[in-house]
Each structure stands twice: as structure tokens, then as C-alpha cells.
Design an enzyme around this catalytic site. Structure first.
Site, PDB file in Angstrom:
ATOM      1  N   TYR A 179       3.968  -8.268 -13.838  1.00 25.25           N
ATOM      2  CA  TYR A 179       3.653  -8.440 -12.322  1.00 25.25           C
ATOM      3  C   TYR A 179       4.801  -9.064 -11.647  1.00 25.25           C
ATOM      4  CZ  TYR A 179      -0.823  -7.263 -14.043  1.00 25.25           C
ATOM      5  OH  TYR A 179      -2.091  -6.756 -14.742  1.00 25.25           O
ATOM      6  N   ILE A 180       5.209 -10.089 -12.244  1.00 20.13           N
ATOM      7  CA  ILE A 180       6.354 -10.835 -11.604  1.00 20.13           C
ATOM      8  C   ILE A 180       7.605 -10.161 -11.799  1.00 20.13           C
ATOM      9  CG2 ILE A 180       7.687 -13.135 -11.720  1.00 20.13           C
ATOM     10  CD1 ILE A 180       5.243 -14.714 -12.368  1.00 20.13           C
ATOM     11  N   HIS A 440     -10.710   6.815  11.404  1.00 18.99           N
ATOM     12  CA  HIS A 440      -9.669   7.797  11.116  1.00 18.99           C
ATOM     13  C   HIS A 440      -8.556   7.623  12.134  1.00 18.99           C
ATOM     14  CE1 HIS A 440      -7.511  11.363  10.012  1.00 18.99           C
ATOM     15  NE2 HIS A 440      -7.424  11.725  11.473  1.00 18.99           N
TER      16      HIS A 440
END
Length: 458
Positions: A179-180, A440
Site C-alpha cells: 500500500y505505502i 445517475h
């Protein structure tokens, strides 16, 4: 003589100040101890500064794609890293200043700046002062791991020190494909650096499902980031400005040279210098403080919150730790860590958000399940924005029709996934969302469509 308080909070990360404020409001005399900067990792070297820099990188990326949207850019896009850092620093400073003002304005609260160490199960020393209390709360966080062969002689960066670079690396070698590391890899590639990611495992983010890992790799490689996997024997070499990483890979070059190295190989808890033995506090084999589901340690009156307890290295889990402790102590509640689901995000662009179980975990558990999957190329909002990479996926219990887990790798996925998370917490069947009408054009409007097309997980 010791100074007596009703409670001592050690560490001013995400959980510490909030708990200090609750205790103070309840009329408790509180000491808040912080050895460095109020705000901890998130405010100073984590979420706040990195996401500020991710925003700068995203702006540069969009500017370079201007022609795709019919916009004519007047000149070649470049990044002034010093200006990026200045902007980041100002955001961090404002956030920390707000926190400091909050703590300074509390009744019954004294803030101590210094390192705390246990003297006994009811007392800690801060400099030449000794504080004592019947309740002590630990929120001391974690720090980057730097234990790799060669780190004692070769210059390297961590997730903290890279935030203050004053020059753009020619070639940033990121050790760690999780992640890092991946957030910084894409960030600096968009700033203009050549980037190579080196990972020990056979794929990026090995704890995620294989299709998620593959999708993320495709996104990063499309931007020119080089990926080297199965680097089994990592070793740093070289000197400032000309550094290298020995790989011992089964294929490709045995060494990668670069101008800078970022170590993103994990984090470890800040428990080694608290003198926990003096209080009799038990830690596990990785140094995390052992707690029960109410965040109580083995020592009566001592609690551990945030990264240091190993129950989630995230700002949101740290905040939830605070809520659990405060609710149980001050509101006579019964909240616990058992009440929460695993939830987290990877902030590359587009982001990856995950809740609950992965597909691999569902299969391993042998549960009868349904699966729904939809590529972002079939999400109108993503196509219109020119960001149609990725997919959304959901796992549902075949009997109860309750959501087991979900992943959205795609634009807006870190926000859209929360409608599924709310459904999980309310223990409602997916029909609640499948039959709902969403606005939408949005990313979340395709979630009901996906849920209407579930198939058995085989």
C-alpha cells in the site's frame, strides 16, 4: 513527588486527543504526553501529507492528458517539487495547529512534551517528572521498518523522510509492492521520476485477490512504472545519488540502480522504549501490545489504542478504538473490536477500496456464496471521466444474501463502497441495495445492477 492525575494518555495520534477531550469533559484530570508532534502519523507523516501530494500528482496527470478531453495545454507539464512540499506543509501545519488549539483549550488537561516511560503499572516518567494515574491509555503508534541488508551504509528514504525531498529523484527505486510503496511509486512517476517497484512476492499486494493485484499492476505499468517481482534476496548497495538494490531474482537483471531508494517494507510498533516490563504489559512476538476486544491490556487500568495494538494500522481503526474505549468507560456501553469489519483503501489513482472478506478468504472458508463483478468500462460515469480502469466485485452469502465482502478498484470506488458497508453493518440482505434507485450518473448506480447479476461462486 509524583503528580497525580485521573488518567494519563500517552501519544497524541488519532485516538489520544479525542479520548483526552472526552475524559476532560467528564471532569477527569488528564495528562496528555507526546514526545514529538500532536497529530501523530496521520496528520504529520501519513494520511494528510501523502494525500495532499497525491492530489498534486493527480493534477499533473490530468494536465498531461488534457488533449484527450479537447483541452489545449500551452506548454509541457512539469512539477515544482518544492511548491508541492510547501502546499503539503501548509495543510499539515493548519491541521496540527487546530489540534494544538483544541488541546490547549480543554479544561482539566495538561499537555506534556517529552518521552514517556513506565515506572510501574500506575506511573510514568516524562523527563524528570513522574506522573501517576489509575488509568493509562497508550496511543504511541508505529514507525517504518528499515531492517534490510546494507541499510547501515547506504542512504535510503522512508515514508516519512520522502515527504521532505527538495529535489525530484531521477530514478526512485521503491522496495515494497504494497500500500505505502505503491502510492509513492505512482505519485513520483507522475511528478516526473523514473520509478521501479521491487517486491519479494510473486505479485503486488499479495494479501489481495489475484485479479485485484493484476488490475493494480496493469494500472501502474500503463504509466511507465517498472515492476520487479520475486526479489528474494534484497540488498542495498552504492552511495548517495547512485544507489542500487540487489535482487537475486529468477529472471531479469540481478541489480537495479537508481538515484534514490524508498524503503516501504512495513511498519513496527513503538513499544521498544516504553519500559513496558516495569508495568508488566504483555506484547506479542512482533512487539504489538496484546489487548482484548475492549482494548484492555493484561494490566488492569491500562489500555492500548491504534497501530500499537496490531488490530489495524489505519486512522479509522484508531478512531474506532477511541470510540470503543470512551463508550465503555464513560457511557457504560458494550462496544468491542468484534463489531467492526475489515475496511481499507489503497490510494493510487484510481483507488482500490476493500471491505469484509476477500474472494480467496470466502473460498478458503468453504462458504456457499454468490459473486458479482463488473468492469469499470461498463460504468458510464467512469467512461465519461476518462477513468475506466478497474472493476467492482462483491461476495454474498448464498443463504442469508448478506454481503461477505467487496472490492472496488476504480474511480470513486473509495466513496461508493460505503453503501455496501452500511448494508453489512445493518445486516440487511443485498436486495435492499439491489432494488434501490441510485442517482445517475454516478459510480454507485451500477452497484444495484451488479447485485442483480449475481452468480454462484464456483
Amino acid at each position: 513527588m509524583p503528580i497525580t492525575y485521573d488518567a494519563i494518555v500517552i501519544g497524541a495520534g488519532q485516538a489520544g486527543p479525542a479520548l483526552t477531550a472526552r475524559l476532560s469533559a467528564a471532569g477527569k484530570k488528564v495528562a496528555l504526553v507526546e514526545r514529538k508532534l500532536l497529530g501523530g502519523t496521520c496528520v504529520n507523516v501519513g494520511c494528510t501529507p501523502t494525500k495532499a501530494m497525491v492530489a498534486s500528482a493527480h493534477t499533473a496527470h490530468v494536465a498531461r492528458r488534457a488533449g484527450e478531453f479537447g483541452v489545449i495545454a500551452a506548454a509541457e507539464v512539469s512539477v515544482n517539487l518544492q511548491k508541492v512540499i510547501e502546499r503539503k506543509n501548509q495543510i499539515v501545519a493548519n491541521s496540527r495547529a487546530g489540534l494544538e488549539k483544541w488541546m490547549a483549550g480543554l479544561d482539566n488537561c495538561t499537555v506534556y512534551h517529552g518521552h514517556a516511560g513506565f515506572e510501574s503499572a500506575a506511573s510514568v516518567s516524562v523527563g524528570d517528572q513522574v506522573l501517576e494515574a489509575k488509568q493509562i491509555f497508550l496511543n504511541v503508534g508505529a514507525r517504518p521498518v528499515t531492517s534490510i541488508d546494507g541499510a547501515d551504509s547506504v542512504p535510503y528514504l522512508t515514508s516519512s523522510t520522502i515527504l521532505d525531498l527538495d529535489e525530484l529523484p531521477d530514478h526512485l527505486v521503491v522496495i515494497g509492492g504494497s500500500y505505502i510503496g505503491l502510492e509513492f511509486a505512482q505519485m513520483f512517476r507522475r511528478f516526473g521520476s523514473e520509478v521501479t517497484v521491487v517486491e519479494r512476492s510473486a505479485r503486488l499486494l499479495p494479501h489481495e485477490d489475484e485479479d485485484v493485484s493484476a488490475g493494480i499492476r496493469e494500472i501502474l505499468e500503463a504509466e511507465g512504472i517498472q515492476i520487479r517481482l520475486e526479489a528474494k534476496c534484497l540488498k542495498l548497495t552504492g552511495s548517495a545519488g547512485n544507489v542500487g538494490v540487489g535482487l537475486d531474482c529468477s529472471h531479469g537483471a540481478l541489480e537495479i540502480e537508481g538515484s534514490h531508494i524508498l524503503l516501504a517494507i512495513g511498519r513496527k510498533p513503538n513499544t521498544d522504549d516504553l519500559n513496558l516490563a516495569a508495568a508488566g504489559i504483555v506484547v506479542d512476538e512482533h512487539g504489538y501490545i496484546v489487548t482484548d476486544e475492549h482494548l484492555r491490556t493484561n494490566v488492569d487500568g491500562i489500555f492500548a489504542m491504534g497501530d500499537v495494538n496490531g488490530r489495524g494500522a489505519f486512522t479509522h481503526t484508531s478512531w474506532n478504538d477511541y470510540e470503543i474505549v470512551a463508550d465503555n468507560l464513560l457511557d457504560y456501553g458494550t462496544r468491542s473490536t468484534k463489531d467492526r469489519f475489515p475496511v481499507y483503501a489503497l490510494y493510487i489513482d484510481p483507488p482500490m477500496a476493500h471491505i469484509g472478506m476477500t474472494e480467496a478468504e470466502v473460498r478458503k472458508a468453504g462458504r456457499a456464496a454468490l459473486i458479482g463483478k463488473r468492469p469499470m468500462t461498463r460504468v458510464g460515469r467512469a467512461v465519461e471521466k476518462g477513468e475506466s480502469q478497474g472493476f467492482m466485485k462483491v461476495l454474498v452469502d448464498a443463504e442469508t444474501r448478506q454481503i461477505l465482502g467487496a472490492t472496488i478498484l476504480g474511480v470513486g470506488g473509495d466513496e461508493a463502497i460505503h453503501c455496501l458497508l452500511t448494508c453489512m453493518y445493518s445486516k440487511q440482505p443485498i436486495d435492499l441495495i439491489a432494488r434501490s434507485v441510485h442517482i445517475h450518473p454516478t459510480v454507485s448506480e451500477l452497484i444495484p445492477t451488479m447485485l442483480q447479476e449475481l452468480k454462484p461462486l464456483t
